[in-house]
Design an enzyme around this catalytic site. Structure first.
Site, PDB file in Angstrom:
ATOM      1  N   ASP A  10       3.881 -10.212   0.824  1.00 28.44           N
ATOM      2  CA  ASP A  10       2.147  -9.829   0.421  1.00 28.44           C
ATOM      3  C   ASP A  10       1.663 -10.649   2.043  1.00 28.44           C
ATOM      4  O   ASP A  10       2.166 -10.790   2.990  1.00 28.44           O
ATOM      5  CB  ASP A  10       1.638 -11.089  -0.775  1.00 28.44           C
ATOM      6  N   SER A  11       0.078  -9.361   1.590  1.00 32.08           N
ATOM      7  CA  SER A  11      -1.093 -10.235   2.757  1.00 32.08           C
ATOM      8  C   SER A  11      -1.427 -11.694   2.482  1.00 32.08           C
ATOM      9  O   SER A  11      -2.407 -12.189   3.669  1.00 32.08           O
ATOM     10  CB  SER A  11      -1.953  -8.998   2.858  1.00 32.08           C
ATOM     11  N   CYS A  74       3.196  -6.247  -3.090  1.00 26.04           N
ATOM     12  CA  CYS A  74       2.014  -5.608  -2.865  1.00 26.04           C
ATOM     13  C   CYS A  74       1.752  -4.904  -2.677  1.00 26.04           C
ATOM     14  O   CYS A  74       2.282  -3.614  -2.567  1.00 26.04           O
ATOM     15  CB  CYS A  74       1.185  -5.858  -0.929  1.00 26.04           C
ATOM     16  N   GLU A 153      -8.729 -15.079  -2.133  1.00 24.76           N
ATOM     17  CA  GLU A 153      -8.601 -15.978  -0.787  1.00 24.76           C
ATOM     18  C   GLU A 153      -9.180 -17.183   0.112  1.00 24.76           C
ATOM     19  O   GLU A 153      -8.356 -18.227   0.382  1.00 24.76           O
ATOM     20  CB  GLU A 153      -8.000 -14.925   0.462  1.00 24.76           C
ATOM     21  N   CYS A 185      -3.337  -4.701  -7.681  1.00 23.86           N
ATOM     22  CA  CYS A 185      -3.224  -5.516  -7.080  1.00 23.86           C
ATOM     23  C   CYS A 185      -3.092  -7.099  -7.326  1.00 23.86           C
ATOM     24  O   CYS A 185      -3.144  -7.203  -8.171  1.00 23.86           O
ATOM     25  CB  CYS A 185      -4.550  -5.796  -6.172  1.00 23.86           C
ATOM     26  N   HIS A 187      -3.114 -10.020  -6.196  1.00 16.64           N
ATOM     27  CA  HIS A 187      -3.319 -10.978  -6.052  1.00 16.64           C
ATOM     28  C   HIS A 187      -4.807 -11.425  -7.726  1.00 16.64           C
ATOM     29  O   HIS A 187      -5.365 -12.482  -8.415  1.00 16.64           O
ATOM     30  CB  HIS A 187      -5.300 -10.102  -5.216  1.00 16.64           C
TER      31      HIS A 187
HETATM   32  N1  DGL Z   1      -2.422  -8.478  -2.918  1.00 21.09           N
HETATM   33  C1  DGL Z   1      -2.641  -6.942  -2.317  1.00 21.09           C
HETATM   34  C2  DGL Z   1      -1.913  -5.863  -3.178  1.00 21.09           C
HETATM   35  O1  DGL Z   1      -1.376  -5.635  -3.585  1.00 21.09           O
HETATM   36  C3  DGL Z   1      -3.414  -7.232  -1.642  1.00 21.09           C
HETATM   37  C4  DGL Z   1      -4.114  -6.999  -0.565  1.00 21.09           C
HETATM   38  C5  DGL Z   1      -5.094  -7.282   0.700  1.00 21.09           C
HETATM   39  O2  DGL Z   1      -5.025  -7.949   1.597  1.00 21.09           O
HETATM   40  O3  DGL Z   1      -5.820  -6.186   0.319  1.00 21.09           O
HETATM   41  O4  DGL Z   1      -2.372  -5.060  -2.687  1.00 21.09           O
END
Ligand code: DGL
Length: 267
Positions: A10-11, A74, A153, A185, A187
Site C-alpha cells: 500500500d502507499s 491499495c 497517516e 480506500c 486507509h
Molecule cells: N490506501 C490507499 C487506497 O486504498 C490510499 C491512498 C493514498 O495514498 O492516497 O487508495
C-alpha cells in the site's frame, strides 16, 4: 503446498487493514508488507505515476522476496495498475476493488451503495466498471474524499477537524440515501468511527479487507499454494519512509506485531 510468503503493499498504513484480515484468516502464512510511505499519498497523483510505483513494488516483492502471491492492498494502485500487473506477472495478484464490490452488494438492502475513495480511485471509474462487470443490481454513488488519507497517516483518526471534513465530503452519499457505504480506500477503516458518526447508525460501513482475505484463501487452496508448515507465520514490515514513524504509528493502528521495520529506498 508452498511455504513462500504473501506480499502485500500500500502507499502507507492503509493496507494494514487488509493485512489484519489476512493474518486473522490465515495465521500460518508468512507476510511481507511494503508501505510506500516515502511517496504517499497516491490518491492525488496521476494514475501513470501510481502505476509505475505499483509495478516497482510488485517486481520487488516477486524478485527480491520471492512471494507466491501479491495483494495490492491499495485501491488507488489497484485502479491504476492491476490489469497491467496481471499481464506482466505469472504470480497471482489480488486487488481490493472486486472484493469490496462483492462485500457491499452482500450488505445492501435498498440497492443504493455509496463508494468513497481517493481522487485517483474515484476518478478512474474503477468501481463503476467493477460493478458493471459483476452485473450487480445496485446503484453506486461515488465520492472522492481528499484529505482523509493524510489524517490517518498523521495518526489523527478522531479529531474535530476530520469530523468537519467528513461532514462536507460525505454530503453527496448521504443525499443519495445509501444504506451501505463501501470504504474504497484501505486507509478509511481507521476513520470508521468518524465516518459512521457522520453517516448515521442506519448506514452499514463495508470494507474490502475481509472479502479480500477470503479471496486470497480461495486462490491459495485452488492453486495448492497454501503453506505446509504449521505454526504462526512470520511478518516482515518494510517502509520507504521513516522506519521509526512507521513502527510507532503502526503499533498504534495495528498492534505490537510491528516491532521491527526495514527501510527501503525506491529511488
Ligand atoms: N490506501 C490507499 C487506497 O486504498 C490510499 C491512498 C493514498 O495514498 O492516497 O487508495
Amino acid at each position: 503446498m508452498d511455504d513462500r510468503a504473501i506480499g502485500v503493499f500500500d502507499s502507507g498504513f492503509g493496507g494494514l487493514t487488509v493485512a489484519r484480515a489476512l493474518i486473522d484468516l490465515l495465521p500460518g502464512e508468512d507476510i511481507v508488507y511494503v508501505a510506500d510511505t516515502g511517496r504517499y499519498p497516491y490518491g492525488p497523483r496521476p494514475l501513470d505515476q501510481v502505476r509505475t510505483f505499483a509495478a516497482q513494488i510488485t517486481t520487488k516483492l516477486i524478485d527480491e522476496h520471492d512471494v507466491k502471491l501479491v495483494v495490492v492492498a491499495c485501491n488507488t494502485a489497484a485502479a491504476a495498475a492491476l490489469d497491467l500487473l496481471r499481464f506482466e506477472h505469472d504470480t497471482p495478484l489480488i486487488g481490493v476493488i472486486d472484493p469490496g464490490v462483492r462485500a457491499a452488494v452482500g450488505a445492501t438492502r435498498n440497492g443504493r451503495v455509496g463508494v468513497i475513495g481517493t481522487v485517483g480511485t474515484i476518478g478512474s471509474g474503477a468501481y463503476q466498471r467493477a460493478a458493471t462487470a459483476q452485473r450487480v443490481p445496485v446503484q453506486l454513488t461515488c465520492a472522492a474524499c481528499p484529505g482523509f488519507v493524510e489524517f490517518v497517516e498523521r495518526g489523527e483518526t478522531r479529531s474535530d477537524q476530520v469530523h468537519v471534513l467528513a461532514e462536507r465530503l460525505l454530503a453527496p452519499v448521504k443525499a443519495a440515501r445509501v444504506d451501505t457505504l463501501l470504504l474504497g480506500c484501505t486507509h478509511y477503516p481507521f476513520l470508521a468511527r468518524t465516518i459512521g458518526d457522520v453517516m448515521g447508525r442506519d448506514v452499514v460501513l463495508v470494507s474490502s479487507a475481509d472479502e479480500t482475505a477470503f479471496e486470497v484463501r480461495a486462490i491459495l487452496s485452488e492453486t495448492g499454494l497454501g503453506r505446509r508448515s504449521a505454526g504462526k507465520g512470520d511478518h516482515r514490515w518494510i517502509s520507504s519512509g521513516d522506519t521509526e514513524t512507521f513502527r510507532d504509528l503502526g503499533q498504534r493502528l495495528f498492534g505490537p506485531e510491528i516491532d521491527e521495520v526495514e527501510g527501503w529506498d525506491p529511488t
